[in-house]
Design a protein around this motif. Structure first.
Motif, PDB file in Angstrom:
ATOM      1  N   PRO A 166      38.876  31.290  50.504  1.00 52.18           N
ATOM      2  CA  PRO A 166      39.710  30.081  50.603  1.00 52.18           C
ATOM      3  C   PRO A 166      41.164  30.491  50.784  1.00 52.18           C
ATOM      4  N   PRO A 167      41.981  29.607  51.323  1.00 54.63           N
ATOM      5  CA  PRO A 167      43.393  29.968  51.537  1.00 54.63           C
ATOM      6  C   PRO A 167      44.142  30.106  50.220  1.00 54.63           C
ATOM      7  N   ALA A 168      45.130  30.991  50.220  1.00 55.03           N
ATOM      8  CA  ALA A 168      46.038  31.125  49.066  1.00 55.03           C
ATOM      9  C   ALA A 168      46.844  29.835  48.946  1.00 55.03           C
ATOM     10  N   PRO A 169      47.193  29.468  47.704  1.00 55.14           N
ATOM     11  CA  PRO A 169      47.152  30.222  46.446  1.00 55.14           C
ATOM     12  C   PRO A 169      45.931  29.902  45.584  1.00 55.14           C
ATOM     13  N   ALA A 170      44.755  29.972  46.142  1.00 52.98           N
ATOM     14  CA  ALA A 170      43.542  29.705  45.375  1.00 52.98           C
ATOM     15  C   ALA A 170      43.403  30.693  44.220  1.00 52.98           C
ATOM     16  N   ALA A 171      42.576  30.306  43.243  1.00 49.81           N
ATOM     17  CA  ALA A 171      42.306  31.171  42.087  1.00 49.81           C
ATOM     18  C   ALA A 171      41.049  31.991  42.360  1.00 49.81           C
ATOM     19  N   ILE A 172      41.166  33.300  42.204  1.00 48.61           N
ATOM     20  CA  ILE A 172      40.070  34.218  42.497  1.00 48.61           C
ATOM     21  C   ILE A 172      39.735  35.013  41.241  1.00 48.61           C
ATOM     22  N   ALA A 173      38.461  35.101  40.910  1.00 46.93           N
ATOM     23  CA  ALA A 173      38.013  35.947  39.808  1.00 46.93           C
ATOM     24  C   ALA A 173      37.506  37.265  40.382  1.00 46.93           C
ATOM     25  N   ASP A 174      38.119  38.355  39.954  1.00 50.90           N
ATOM     26  CA  ASP A 174      37.705  39.696  40.359  1.00 50.90           C
ATOM     27  C   ASP A 174      37.023  40.324  39.148  1.00 50.90           C
ATOM     28  N   ILE A 175      35.703  40.184  39.097  1.00 44.13           N
ATOM     29  CA  ILE A 175      34.927  40.582  37.926  1.00 44.13           C
ATOM     30  C   ILE A 175      34.367  41.989  38.134  1.00 44.13           C
ATOM     31  N   GLY A 176      34.657  42.872  37.179  1.00 45.20           N
ATOM     32  CA  GLY A 176      34.293  44.275  37.359  1.00 45.20           C
ATOM     33  C   GLY A 176      35.169  44.905  38.417  1.00 45.20           C
ATOM     34  N   GLY A 177      36.450  44.521  38.419  1.00 46.81           N
ATOM     35  CA  GLY A 177      37.360  44.900  39.492  1.00 46.81           C
ATOM     36  C   GLY A 177      37.971  46.275  39.396  1.00 46.81           C
ATOM     37  N   GLY A 178      37.497  47.111  38.475  1.00 43.05           N
ATOM     38  CA  GLY A 178      38.005  48.473  38.379  1.00 43.05           C
ATOM     39  C   GLY A 178      39.506  48.493  38.129  1.00 43.05           C
ATOM     40  N   PRO A 179      40.208  49.479  38.696  1.00 48.72           N
ATOM     41  CA  PRO A 179      41.649  49.574  38.481  1.00 48.72           C
ATOM     42  C   PRO A 179      42.458  48.584  39.314  1.00 48.72           C
ATOM     43  N   GLY A 180      41.779  47.704  40.056  1.00 48.28           N
ATOM     44  CA  GLY A 180      42.480  46.561  40.632  1.00 48.28           C
ATOM     45  C   GLY A 180      42.941  46.669  42.061  1.00 48.28           C
ATOM     46  N   ARG A 181      42.316  47.523  42.866  1.00 50.74           N
ATOM     47  CA  ARG A 181      42.764  47.634  44.267  1.00 50.74           C
ATOM     48  C   ARG A 181      42.604  46.308  44.997  1.00 50.74           C
ATOM     49  N   TYR A 182      41.481  45.630  44.794  1.00 55.99           N
ATOM     50  CA  TYR A 182      41.273  44.342  45.464  1.00 55.99           C
ATOM     51  C   TYR A 182      42.108  43.241  44.808  1.00 55.99           C
ATOM     52  N   ALA A 183      42.265  43.297  43.498  1.00 55.48           N
ATOM     53  CA  ALA A 183      43.106  42.316  42.807  1.00 55.48           C
ATOM     54  C   ALA A 183      44.540  42.393  43.318  1.00 55.48           C
ATOM     55  N   PHE A 184      45.052  43.599  43.506  1.00 57.20           N
ATOM     56  CA  PHE A 184      46.422  43.780  43.981  1.00 57.20           C
ATOM     57  C   PHE A 184      46.552  43.263  45.411  1.00 57.20           C
ATOM     58  N   TRP A 185      45.572  43.559  46.248  1.00 52.59           N
ATOM     59  CA  TRP A 185      45.569  43.057  47.628  1.00 52.59           C
ATOM     60  C   TRP A 185      45.596  41.530  47.650  1.00 52.59           C
ATOM     61  N   LEU A 186      44.784  40.910  46.798  1.00 55.14           N
ATOM     62  CA  LEU A 186      44.751  39.452  46.729  1.00 55.14           C
ATOM     63  C   LEU A 186      46.085  38.891  46.249  1.00 55.14           C
TER      64      LEU A 186
END
Length: 261
Positions: free
Chosen positions: A35-55
């Motif tokens: 979905p377009p930003a600024p949607a809320a995204i759950a990054d579950i089991g996201g490790g050190p956060g590479r995808y979280a940071f990208w999002l």
């Protein structure tokens, strides 16, 4: 699992040539349904956060959870105010029902050897996402240990016992560590992942192979510095990503699902 991740290797895993292919292809697949930003995204089991940071860089509000305190601390150190991170278990997510617009489940199925635990993690993703929201589910291919670990990385040269483990791994899906504090995980056949998604009351919308056929490490390293060669690699992965007979060649599978109506 904890002993492996406490070594801190995961933080830079996606930075090398092999990791760069996995990351670029994964974000490409995610963007098809995000979905377009600024949607809320759950990054579950996201490790050190590479995808979280990208999002977060794209303007999303990210709820990051991971079992490892180290990974949470590594992400906190990046100082992104739009990322809310905490230690958490994919089978028992501390987020309300229907509270996020999409869920990334890009690691938990790797480390849940029991089918009922994998189903529980998938159900939790379906619980927290809003109606119609995409859930992105990553799995390690059943043949990744042989094609990626043996043919590409030649792990048997330092660990001869690895070759003896392959028949059992391919029969059961259970991947034991081959060195002290080594990686331990679960590997999926594509059809088994489809069944688990269905049994978790999710509707499968897509299933693709991420990287395509694994290449030798030296080949990967030469391609990442040659844009034309890198593009050929990406195009090949795209061309075969949904070919049923070739799905298991990719080291990683990525399913997209939504809660069943």
């Amino acid at each position: 699992m904890r002993a492996y991740y406490e070594q801190g290797k995961e933080r830079d895993r996606l930075a090398g040539s092999k990791g760069a292919l996995e990351f670029q292809r994964t974000i490409e697949i995610l963007q098809r349904r995000m979905p377009p930003a600024p949607a809320a995204i759950a990054d579950i089991g996201g490790g050190p956060g590479r995808y979280a940071f990208w999002l977060a860089e794209l303007g999303y509000a990210v709820h990051h959870r991971d079992l490892m305190q180290l990974h949470v601390e590594q992400l906190q150190a990046l100082g992104r105010p739009t990322i809310q991170t905490a230690v958490g278990d994919a089978r028992h997510v501390d987020l309300p029902d229907s509270s996020v617009d999409a869920v990334l489940l890009l690691g938990p199925l790797y480390h849940l050897p029991e089918r009922e635990d994998r189903i529980e993690a998938l159900k939790e993703a379906g619980r927290i996402v809003r109606a119609g929201g995409p859930i992105f589910i990553a799995a390690i291919s059943r043949w990744a240990p042989r094609l990626d670990g043996v043919l590409q990385e030649r792990l048997y040269e330092q660990n001869p016992d690895f070759l003896q483990l392959l028949p059992q791994v391919e029969r059961t899906g259970q991947l034991p560590p081959v060195v002290p504090n080594g990686f331990v995980g679960y590997t999926h056949r594509p059809g088994d992942l489809v069944e688990e998604v269905s049994d978790a009351d999710l509707q499968l919308d897509d299933l693709v192979g991420v990287e395509g056929l694994p290449l030798a490490a030296t080949d990967m390293q030469s391609r990442i510095v040659d844009q034309a060669a890198w593009n050929v690699l990406l195009d090949a992965a795209r061309a075969i990503e949904r070919v049923p007979e070739l799905l298991g060649l990719s080291p990683h599978l990525l399913a997209t699902a939504t809660p069943a109506p």
